[in-house]
Motif scaffolding. Structure first.
Motif, PDB file in Angstrom:
ATOM      1  N   ASP A   1       0.830  -1.203   0.000  1.00 14.15           N
ATOM      2  CA  ASP A   1       0.000   0.000   0.000  1.00 14.15           C
ATOM      3  C   ASP A   1       0.866   1.255   0.000  1.00 14.15           C
ATOM      4  O   ASP A   1       0.418   2.315  -0.413  1.00 14.15           O
ATOM      5  CB  ASP A   1      -0.901   0.019   1.236  1.00 14.15           C
ATOM      6  N   GLU A   2       2.089   1.113   0.477  1.00 13.68           N
ATOM      7  CA  GLU A   2       2.994   2.250   0.580  1.00 13.68           C
ATOM      8  C   GLU A   2       3.981   2.226  -0.584  1.00 13.68           C
ATOM      9  O   GLU A   2       4.546   1.189  -0.909  1.00 13.68           O
ATOM     10  CB  GLU A   2       3.805   2.179   1.879  1.00 13.68           C
ATOM     11  N   GLU A   3       4.181   3.378  -1.170  1.00  7.23           N
ATOM     12  CA  GLU A   3       5.120   3.475  -2.291  1.00  7.23           C
ATOM     13  C   GLU A   3       6.544   3.153  -1.848  1.00  7.23           C
ATOM     14  O   GLU A   3       7.302   2.522  -2.576  1.00  7.23           O
ATOM     15  CB  GLU A   3       5.054   4.882  -2.904  1.00  7.23           C
ATOM     16  N   THR A   4       6.902   3.559  -0.620  1.00 10.12           N
ATOM     17  CA  THR A   4       8.244   3.292  -0.104  1.00 10.12           C
ATOM     18  C   THR A   4       8.506   1.793  -0.023  1.00 10.12           C
ATOM     19  O   THR A   4       9.570   1.331  -0.436  1.00 10.12           O
ATOM     20  CB  THR A   4       8.412   3.921   1.293  1.00 10.12           C
TER      21      THR A   4
ATOM     22  N   TYR B   1       6.961  -0.561  -1.708  1.00 12.60           N
ATOM     23  CA  TYR B   1       6.981  -1.075  -3.080  1.00 12.60           C
ATOM     24  C   TYR B   1       8.375  -0.929  -3.689  1.00 12.60           C
ATOM     25  O   TYR B   1       8.938  -1.883  -4.217  1.00 12.60           O
ATOM     26  CB  TYR B   1       5.942  -0.342  -3.940  1.00 12.60           C
TER      27      TYR B   1
END
Length: 157
Positions: A112-115, A117
């Motif tokens: 859910d978090e870009e970091t 990912y």
């Protein structure tokens, strides 16, 4: 602890990891183990493998640096005491790194978090680089075994 047992411990922990953080920690553990096995082979392994082994150690070290692991309490790899069967250990380590890559793809897809990912994407790349280094070591080892068996089959003059 022998490399075979450490690989088994990381493989078992990865298989039983459910949360994304646990999987990332086990990916870090696998890379720390790649670094340790590479270092061990660079120092104690056959001369023909030492350069490639240093490359594996460096790749594992870079991967550990790329993975942010606040949940990691310490690397199991510090317990490495030896590599009895380099070929078997490298085959198992390559398999473990493949499993790590697959697990990280799952985490990245569900992130859910870009970091998280992007951390997983970097870790997947790092696992792939370490796997390439393992394959290179296996290739060198096969060359070494072929040359040894070829020289043993040649008659002495």
């Amino acid at each position: 602890m022998d490399a075979d047992r450490l690989i088994g411990a990381v493989r078992h922990a990865l298989a039983h990891s459910r949360a994304a953080e646990e999987i990332v920690v086990e990916a870090w553990q696998a890379q720390a183990l790649a670094q340790a096995v590479g270092s061990h082979l660079a120092v104690n392994g056959p001369a023909e493998l030492r350069s490639e082994a240093r490359g594996l150690s460096e790749a594992g070290g870079r991967a550990c640096g790329a993975l942010l692991c606040p949940g990691a309490s310490g690397a199991r790899a510090v317990q490495l005491s030896g590599v009895r069967d380099p070929r078997g250990v490298l085959l198992d380590l390559g398999g473990l790194l493949g499993e790590v890559g697959i697990a990280l793809v799952g985490v990245a897809c569900a992130a859910d978090e870009e970091t998280l990912y992007w951390q997983c994407i970097e870790a997947i790349d790092a696992a792939d680089e370490s796997s390439d280094r393992v394959r290179g070591l296996l290739s060198r080892l096969a060359e070494r075994e072929r040359s040894q068996s070829g020289s043993a089959a040649e008659p002495m003059v």
